[in-house]
Design a protein around this motif. Structure first.
Motif: not given
Length: 215
Positions: A168-193
């Motif tokens: 639940n700490t990841f960006h809510p947009r990750i669950g949407e139908n966004s492209n793979e590159l955008s989703k990967n960017y957001m999840v990796l950003l959260r890990v680094i954070d």
């Protein structure tokens, strides 16, 4: 902000040197003594106050007093030279502070560079930190990317890692139908954070746990 960074790390580097027995208390106090005198502090009173404490309490007290003096000196210097900065003058704010403040900051940075950072104990810790960060990022990035790709096909280990980070700490947009590159960017950003928010001790503890060497 740049001056605040120099103020804080100048003191914290000296504190590290004291904790690792690279520096002695008297050496540190001698560097910072002139800064205490700026605000009219009675040095003998300060020494008596600190003399009753162990090193674990001394340094935080001294740090607070010195950083307070640094901030006041920087604020005064900025107000006096505000027009210079508004006109784009790139001069360091520390260079415009009164000499005792400027000299103590640069002396602390010089000691950190020449003595603390080159001491074997510090080098050992620095080398070890690369392994700590690598372990944390390798494990967490792998789990986060698995989750991003298909949460139903994750390995059990990755599921547990995601439980630790918190889905639940990841960006809510990750669950949407966004492209793979955008989703990967957001999840990796959260890990680094997540990793960058750890204290040194917790990061080391967690890396040991991940490697099966924890308590």
């Amino acid at each position: 902000m740049e001056s605040a960074d120099d103020f804080c790390y100048g003191i914290l580097d000296l504190e590290d040197g004291l904790e690792m027995n690279i520096l002695k208390w008297d050496d540190i106090f001698e560097i910072l003594r002139p800064v205490l005198e700026i605000n009219g502090s009675d040095i003998s009173d300060v020494e008596n106050e600190l003399g009753k404490m162990n090193y674990g309490r001394k340094m935080p007290i001294l740090r607070g007093k010195v950083i307070g003096a640094y901030v006041e000196a920087a604020a005064d210097a900025f107000i006096k030279h505000e027009n210079q900065y508004l006109n784009g003058d790139p001069t360091s704010l520390i260079d415009l502070c009164e000499s005792d403040v400027k000299n103590s900051v640069y002396k602390a940075k010089e000691i950190a560079k020449d003595i603390i950072f080159n001491h074997p104990r510090k080098i050992e810790l620095e080398i070890g930190s690369y392994n700590v960060i690598s372990t944390l990022l390798n494990v967490m990035c792998e789990a986060a990317l698995e989750w991003s790709k298909d949460s139903n096909k994750m390995s059990f280990r990755s599921q547990r890692v995601m439980d630790l980070i918190g889905r639940n700490t990841f960006h809510p947009r990750i669950g949407e139908n966004s492209n793979e590159l955008s989703k990967n960017y957001m999840v990796l950003l959260r890990v680094i954070d997540f990793v960058s928010g750890m204290t040194d001790n917790y990061a080391t503890f967690l890396a040991k746990q991940f490697n099966g060497m924890g308590i």
